[in-house]
Design an enzyme around this catalytic site. Structure first.
Site, PDB file in Angstrom:
ATOM      1  N   SER A  73       0.778  -1.246   0.000  1.00 19.47           N
ATOM      2  CA  SER A  73       0.000   0.000   0.000  1.00 19.47           C
ATOM      3  C   SER A  73       0.807   1.292   0.000  1.00 19.47           C
ATOM      4  CB  SER A  73      -0.970   0.026   1.190  1.00 19.47           C
ATOM      5  OG  SER A  73      -2.083  -0.791   0.929  1.00 19.47           O
TER       6      SER A  73
ATOM      7  N   LYS B 291       0.268   3.908  -2.668  1.00 21.78           N
ATOM      8  CA  LYS B 291      -0.728   4.980  -2.612  1.00 21.78           C
ATOM      9  C   LYS B 291      -0.106   6.362  -2.458  1.00 21.78           C
ATOM     10  CE  LYS B 291      -4.130   1.698  -1.038  1.00 21.78           C
ATOM     11  NZ  LYS B 291      -4.515   0.853   0.087  1.00 21.78           N
TER      12      LYS B 291
ATOM     13  N   SER C   2      -6.072   4.040   3.840  1.00 17.39           N
ATOM     14  CA  SER C   2      -5.569   3.064   2.871  1.00 17.39           C
ATOM     15  C   SER C   2      -6.684   2.430   2.042  1.00 17.39           C
ATOM     16  CB  SER C   2      -4.764   1.969   3.584  1.00 17.39           C
ATOM     17  OG  SER C   2      -3.861   1.350   2.711  1.00 17.39           O
TER      18      SER C   2
END
Length: 388
Positions: free
Chosen positions: A62, A65, A117
């Site tokens: 993640s 991102k 997230s």
């Protein structure tokens, strides 16, 4: 014959000189990091303070991102209203529970992406910016390479769910984060601890998943993003600032979550305790031939705390900053200032070059004709001689 010890010392010295951007003297394992790959850089200068396998391509999870967020901020209009698709609603993993047809401002999606997230927010952003996920991947990677300058990164989606071709390096993630931190909107969201969230199916307060951002357990934290998928292990990007330096730490692939924070703490302790950032206030420089140079931005560099440095402008127009031990700390190309005297000299050189070229062109034309005339005259002379 050269003594073997002397020869080894010469080779070792040459090898050291090939790595001027790594300003520490320690080896890559002396901090005893658990992470498979890690890097610590100065946010202002971009110099590498510490690295371990920082060029090794790995799955990022993640922390992807971070790149999606800065791309959305720069390429989109944050006031745009985004309509959530079915594909965004049913994406796997962590979500902010968007509903199909729900209309959400782009900025709110970026907040949900970084703070909570949200994979669904990532897909909604991608579809809004490029129409389809497939086109987004093309546009996204072009941006990362052309605008930010990554070397070994390819992202196959906006959220970081595992894909065999979705890879980056610690060095590239540090570069992406350094670029993103120049944007005030990104910095604000990146350091948000919690945010009230009101959606069609979810009315709550989203809380930052990065523990060091959330609980302020380390002095000077200015932002962060964590990540995890089975194939990547735990990953973490963190930024922090103290009195004399701003740092970016990236750690990739640990078995347990707490290990990413332990490694990040070790990196920050090392950076803050031993290094500082310095700025050269002057905008004009002069080399030993009295040529004047300038630079369009502040010259920032990282050095050991209290270290005396030396700066010199080479005839090539590069500013070189060296440390007390003679190592190169950084080099920066400068722009030559064209003084009246330099301008006259340049014009004189250009005139000389033009005259020389004109002479060469005349010679190219005259010499062949002269040879032809000489050949004809020789023929006439030979003919008349035979008649006599």
């Amino acid at each position: 014959m050269i003594n073997k010890s002397v020869a080894f010392l010469m080779i070792f010295t040459i090898c050291l000189s090939l790595y001027p951007n790594i300003i520490r003297a320690n080896s890559s394992d002396d901090l005893q990091l658990i992470s498979q790959s890690a890097i610590l850089i100065d946010e202002k200068s971009g110099q590498v303070i510490y690295e371990k396998n920082s060029q090794e391509p790995l799955a990022p999870a993640s922390i992807t991102k971070i790149a999606t967020a800065i791309y959305a901020i720069e390429k989109g209009n944050l006031n745009d209203i985004v309509t959530v698709s079915e594909e965004a609603r049913y994406v796997d993993g962590t979500r902010v529970y968007l509903e199909p047809g729900e209309q959400v401002p782009l900025k709110k999606l970026v907040q949900g992406l970084l703070i909570n997230s949200g994979n669904d927010a990532g897909v909604a952003i991608a579809e809004h910016l490029s129409g389809t996920l497939e086109q987004f991947v093309i546009d996204f990677n072009d941006y990362l390479k052309q605008t930010i300058g990554v070397k070994k990164t390819h992202f196959s989606n906006p959220h970081g769910l595992f894909h065999p071709e979705h890879v980056t390096t610690a060095a590239d993630m540090a570069k992406i984060t350094q670029y993103a931190m120049k944007n005030d909107v990104f910095r604000e969201i990146f350091n948000t601890k919690e945010l009230p969230w009101k959606g069609e199916s979810w009315d709550t307060t989203i809380i930052n998943h990065h523990l060091m951002v959330r609980d302020s357990s380390y002095e000077g934290i200015t932002g962060g993003k964590n990540g995890f998928v089975n194939e990547s292990g735990f990953t973490l990007v963190t930024t922090a600032e103290q009195e004399n330096i701003s740092l970016i730490a990236v750690v990739l692939n640990t078995m347990y979550d707490h290990q990413t924070y332990e490694d990040t703490t070790k990196l920050f302790d090392y950076g803050f305790q031993q290094f500082e950032t310095e700025m050269i206030a002057t905008k004009q420089f002069e080399d030993e031939n009295n040529k004047q140079y300038t630079v369009n931005e502040d010259v920032m560099f990282t050095k050991k705390i209290g270290e005396v440095t030396n700066q010199k402008v080479l005839p090539s127009g590069k500013l070189v900053i060296t440390g007390e031990d003679g190592r190169t700390i950084m080099t920066k190309p400068l722009t030559l200032i064209e003084t009246e005297e330099a301008s006259k000299k340049l014009k004189s050189e250009q005139v000389t070059a033009e005259n020389q070229k004109e002479t060469e062109d005349h010679l190219r034309f005259i010499v062949p004709i002269s040879l032809v005339i000489a050949f004809l005259l020789a023929g006439v002379f030979f003919t008349q001689t035979r008649r006599l």
